[in-house]
Design a protein around this motif. Structure first.
Motif, mmCIF file in Angstrom:
data_model
loop_
_atom_site.group_PDB
_atom_site.id
_atom_site.type_symbol
_atom_site.label_atom_id
_atom_site.label_comp_id
_atom_site.label_asym_id
_atom_site.label_seq_id
_atom_site.Cartn_x
_atom_site.Cartn_y
_atom_site.Cartn_z
ATOM 1 N N LYS A 132 6.118 -3.671 -0.902
ATOM 2 C CA LYS A 132 6.551 -2.352 -0.450
ATOM 3 C C LYS A 132 6.197 -1.304 -1.493
ATOM 4 N N ILE A 133 6.001 -0.092 -1.005
ATOM 5 C CA ILE A 133 5.644 0.998 -1.906
ATOM 6 C C ILE A 133 6.372 2.273 -1.489
ATOM 7 N N GLN A 134 6.869 2.989 -2.482
ATOM 8 C CA GLN A 134 7.478 4.307 -2.299
ATOM 9 C C GLN A 134 6.673 5.290 -3.133
ATOM 10 N N LEU A 135 6.508 6.504 -2.662
ATOM 11 C CA LEU A 135 5.791 7.541 -3.379
ATOM 12 C C LEU A 135 6.755 8.646 -3.782
ATOM 13 N N LEU A 160 11.178 11.957 -3.407
ATOM 14 C CA LEU A 160 10.656 10.800 -2.699
ATOM 15 C C LEU A 160 9.938 11.247 -1.431
ATOM 16 N N GLN A 161 8.924 10.472 -1.032
ATOM 17 C CA GLN A 161 8.091 10.839 0.108
ATOM 18 C C GLN A 161 8.394 10.051 1.375
ATOM 19 N N PHE A 162 9.098 8.924 1.250
ATOM 20 C CA PHE A 162 9.455 8.130 2.421
ATOM 21 C C PHE A 162 10.977 8.099 2.558
ATOM 22 N N GLY A 216 17.810 7.648 7.227
ATOM 23 C CA GLY A 216 17.299 9.014 7.290
ATOM 24 C C GLY A 216 17.295 9.714 5.945
ATOM 25 N N GLY A 217 17.994 9.160 4.960
ATOM 26 C CA GLY A 217 18.007 9.777 3.639
ATOM 27 C C GLY A 217 16.882 9.256 2.768
ATOM 28 N N ASN A 218 16.666 9.904 1.628
ATOM 29 C CA ASN A 218 15.613 9.487 0.717
ATOM 30 C C ASN A 218 16.104 8.390 -0.228
ATOM 31 N N ASP A 219 16.534 7.278 0.356
ATOM 32 C CA ASP A 219 17.046 6.180 -0.451
ATOM 33 C C ASP A 219 16.244 4.899 -0.237
ATOM 34 N N SER A 220 15.073 5.035 0.377
ATOM 35 C CA SER A 220 14.298 3.864 0.753
ATOM 36 C C SER A 220 13.590 3.246 -0.445
ATOM 37 N N VAL A 221 13.496 1.888 -0.454
ATOM 38 C CA VAL A 221 12.676 1.216 -1.459
ATOM 39 C C VAL A 221 11.207 1.294 -1.082
ATOM 40 N N THR A 276 3.701 15.165 -11.454
ATOM 41 C CA THR A 276 3.533 13.726 -11.670
ATOM 42 C C THR A 276 3.635 13.025 -10.320
ATOM 43 N N PHE A 277 2.594 12.273 -9.986
ATOM 44 C CA PHE A 277 2.511 11.563 -8.717
ATOM 45 C C PHE A 277 2.770 10.089 -9.011
ATOM 46 N N VAL A 278 3.858 9.567 -8.466
ATOM 47 C CA VAL A 278 4.331 8.237 -8.834
ATOM 48 C C VAL A 278 4.319 7.306 -7.625
ATOM 49 N N ALA A 279 3.854 6.078 -7.825
ATOM 50 C CA ALA A 279 3.990 5.010 -6.834
ATOM 51 C C ALA A 279 4.956 3.974 -7.412
#
Length: 315
Positions: free
Chosen positions: A89-92, A98-100, A105-110, A137-140
């Motif tokens: 899994k990836i979050q950005l 957070l992007q996902f 519905g909140g920005n708490d996804s892994v 800073t663009f983070v994955a």
């Protein structure tokens, strides 16, 4: 009929020349956008290592150059081993945002499974450009979420364009546009007289003919095995990518793949084909990742524009 003859015949006025191309001419307007890509890599030998079994919340960070903003139009991912089925899994995250969104519905996804993102041959095009401003800073953030925990190598690419204050190409007109190819040939028939050496990094210039400018619209890459590459416009000294990109993220395949890369080339966005002036050059730097001698060809496909430099208009 040339512009001068058209003008003498009264078919064109000075205003026509300044405002619109003569009939049959091809116009390239001022362009401020240049193709660009940013890659996150979790792999041996990279800034961030491959994930070990069960590892989660591992970050790979990129800092955007302060001189431009980056607009991502599409994304792609690759992973190894293939048996993982994209279950990492990836979050950005852009700075702290957070992007996902999470399941509630909140920005708490892994994050999302890698298999929900496109591949180099079939990128995922975004519904709207993703703006990442200069200095951001663009983070994955990645994790191994396979049903049976195992090591995982993964790489992603975001591609689109950067915006410059001054035109990267100034307005010009041409008489003809012809389909054309230029090639960086890492084989015994190429300028190095050998394949890309095992675990070696080698560079090849790709000179542009003097009779026409060149506009790159597609990339076609085939090789014996895995590799990374960086492309630079020798005239502007601008690199295509934040750091070298795995060829599979650019639609590359093995030479004997079915279907091969030629059937599904990597397309540069319509907003930002790469322009190289006649007598200019591209420079391709390739790094073998296969651990063996690696035949590779990098094809730049697009249009040769004649006459070189375009037609002089107006004034």
């Amino acid at each position: 009929m040339t512009t001068a003859l058209l003008r003498r015949a009264g078919a064109l006025t000075r205003g026509d020349l300044l405002e619109a191309p003569p009939g049959g001419m091809i116009e390239i307007p001022d362009r401020y956008r240049a193709f660009y890509g940013m890659t996150h890599q979790f792999a041996a030998g990279e800034q961030t290592l491959a994930l070990t079994a069960g590892q989660i919340n591992i970050s790979d960070s990129l800092v955007i150059d302060s001189t431009f903003d980056f607009y991502a139009l599409g994304r792609a991912a690759i992973w190894s081993p293939a048996a993982s089925g994209g279950q990492g899994k990836i979050q950005l995250k852009i700075d702290r945002e957070l992007q996902f969104a999470g399941a509630g519905g909140g920005n708490d996804s892994v994050g999302c499974y890698l298999s929900t993102i496109g591949t180099g041959r079939f990128p995922q095009y975004l519904a709207a450009p993703l703006l990442i401003r200069g200095k951001s800073t663009f983070v994955a953030i990645a994790g191994d979420f396979q049903t049976v925990a195992a090591a995982l190598t993964l790489r992603t690419l975001h591609f689109g364009y950067i915006v410059r204050k001054d035109p990267v190409v100034t307005k010009r007109w041409y008489a003809s546009r012809t389909p054309w190819r230029y090639m960086a040939d890492f084989t015994v028939e190429g300028p190095l007289l050998a394949a890309l050496g095992a675990n070696k990094t080698q560079q090849i210039p790709v000179p542009i003919d003097p009779d026409g400018d060149f506009e790159v619209k597609k990339l076609i890459i085939v090789s014996d095995g895995e590799a990374k590459l960086q492309v630079k416009n020798a005239d502007t000294r601008a690199e295509w990518f934040h750091r070298a990109v795995h060829v599979w993220l650019l639609g590359g395949t093995t030479i004997d793949a079915d279907p091969p890369a030629g059937a599904w080339p990597f397309l540069l966005p319509d907003e930002c084909p790469e322009f190289i002036a006649a007598r200019g050059a591209l420079s391709v730097t390739a790094q073998d990742l296969s651990g063996a001698s690696n035949r590779m060809q990098v094809i730049f496909e697009g249009d040769k524009l004649k006459p070189a430099g375009g037609l002089r208009v107006g004034g």
